[in-house]
Design a protein around this motif. Structure first.
Motif, PDB file in Angstrom:
ATOM      1  N   ALA A  16      14.334  20.811 -42.453  1.00 33.53           N
ATOM      2  CA  ALA A  16      13.560  19.790 -41.912  1.00 33.53           C
ATOM      3  C   ALA A  16      14.295  18.536 -41.686  1.00 33.53           C
ATOM      4  O   ALA A  16      13.946  17.834 -40.686  1.00 33.53           O
ATOM      5  CB  ALA A  16      12.104  19.660 -42.820  1.00 33.53           C
ATOM      6  N   GLU A  17      14.930  18.036 -42.667  1.00 34.98           N
ATOM      7  CA  GLU A  17      15.695  16.783 -42.747  1.00 34.98           C
ATOM      8  C   GLU A  17      16.676  16.935 -41.519  1.00 34.98           C
ATOM      9  O   GLU A  17      16.816  15.903 -40.650  1.00 34.98           O
ATOM     10  CB  GLU A  17      16.507  16.662 -44.063  1.00 34.98           C
ATOM     11  N   GLY A  18      17.330  17.891 -41.454  1.00 30.46           N
ATOM     12  CA  GLY A  18      18.147  18.011 -40.036  1.00 30.46           C
ATOM     13  C   GLY A  18      17.763  17.877 -38.810  1.00 30.46           C
ATOM     14  O   GLY A  18      18.174  17.272 -37.985  1.00 30.46           O
ATOM     15  N   LEU A  19      16.372  18.547 -38.863  1.00 27.12           N
ATOM     16  CA  LEU A  19      15.915  18.604 -37.389  1.00 27.12           C
ATOM     17  C   LEU A  19      15.185  17.221 -37.025  1.00 27.12           C
ATOM     18  O   LEU A  19      14.996  16.898 -35.954  1.00 27.12           O
ATOM     19  CB  LEU A  19      14.598  19.588 -37.511  1.00 27.12           C
ATOM     20  N   CYS A  24      18.273  12.836 -30.387  1.00 28.43           N
ATOM     21  CA  CYS A  24      17.887  13.355 -28.948  1.00 28.43           C
ATOM     22  C   CYS A  24      17.224  12.211 -28.126  1.00 28.43           C
ATOM     23  O   CYS A  24      17.380  11.919 -27.005  1.00 28.43           O
ATOM     24  CB  CYS A  24      17.159  14.573 -28.835  1.00 28.43           C
ATOM     25  N   GLU A  25      16.390  11.260 -28.873  1.00 25.67           N
ATOM     26  CA  GLU A  25      15.807  10.195 -28.269  1.00 25.67           C
ATOM     27  C   GLU A  25      16.652   8.919 -28.397  1.00 25.67           C
ATOM     28  O   GLU A  25      16.012   7.852 -28.033  1.00 25.67           O
ATOM     29  CB  GLU A  25      14.430   9.963 -29.091  1.00 25.67           C
ATOM     30  N   ASN A  26      17.820   9.137 -28.655  1.00 18.83           N
ATOM     31  CA  ASN A  26      18.812   7.834 -28.686  1.00 18.83           C
ATOM     32  C   ASN A  26      18.202   7.023 -29.665  1.00 18.83           C
ATOM     33  O   ASN A  26      18.479   5.713 -29.548  1.00 18.83           O
ATOM     34  CB  ASN A  26      18.831   7.341 -27.292  1.00 18.83           C
ATOM     35  N   ILE A  27      17.597   7.411 -30.820  1.00 17.78           N
ATOM     36  CA  ILE A  27      17.092   6.462 -31.805  1.00 17.78           C
ATOM     37  C   ILE A  27      17.991   6.508 -33.127  1.00 17.78           C
ATOM     38  O   ILE A  27      18.157   8.013 -33.559  1.00 17.78           O
ATOM     39  CB  ILE A  27      15.577   6.692 -32.167  1.00 17.78           C
ATOM     40  N   VAL A  28      18.447   5.543 -33.740  1.00 21.12           N
ATOM     41  CA  VAL A  28      19.521   5.852 -34.729  1.00 21.12           C
ATOM     42  C   VAL A  28      18.593   5.551 -36.189  1.00 21.12           C
ATOM     43  O   VAL A  28      17.931   4.454 -36.258  1.00 21.12           O
ATOM     44  CB  VAL A  28      20.691   4.776 -34.958  1.00 21.12           C
ATOM     45  N   ILE A  29      18.533   6.519 -37.019  1.00 20.33           N
ATOM     46  CA  ILE A  29      17.802   6.254 -38.307  1.00 20.33           C
ATOM     47  C   ILE A  29      18.815   5.623 -39.272  1.00 20.33           C
ATOM     48  O   ILE A  29      19.724   6.387 -39.745  1.00 20.33           O
ATOM     49  CB  ILE A  29      17.171   7.503 -38.859  1.00 20.33           C
TER      50      ILE A  29
END
Length: 70
Positions: free
Chosen positions: A38-41, A48-53
């Motif tokens: 889940a964490e990896g996904l 994929c949405e070009n959002i950096v967490i």
């Protein structure tokens, strides 16, 4: 960023979904495996949405079902 996941399990069958990510599903053979998947996904989804967490907080709800003995 806080993401909620809901995990359900029974024996060696574990399933996670998220009300925060449409279409999110992770399947595993143990609670620990489904957590890691889940964490990896989650990271993959936002990549994929070009959002950096930068700071991910996973808020879990766990429901473990007990097998009915016959």
């Amino acid at each position: 960023m806080k993401i909620r996941i809901e995990i359900e399990g029974e024996g060696t069958h574990w399933y996670a979904d998220s009300p925060d990510i449409e279409g999110f599903v992770a399947l595993g053979d143990s609670l620990e495996e489904v957590r890691k998947l889940a964490e990896g996904l989650i990271y993959f989804h936002f990549e994929c949405e070009n959002i950096v967490i930068e700071d991910l907080v996973i808020e879990e709800t766990i429901l473990e079902k007990q097998s009915a003995e016959v």
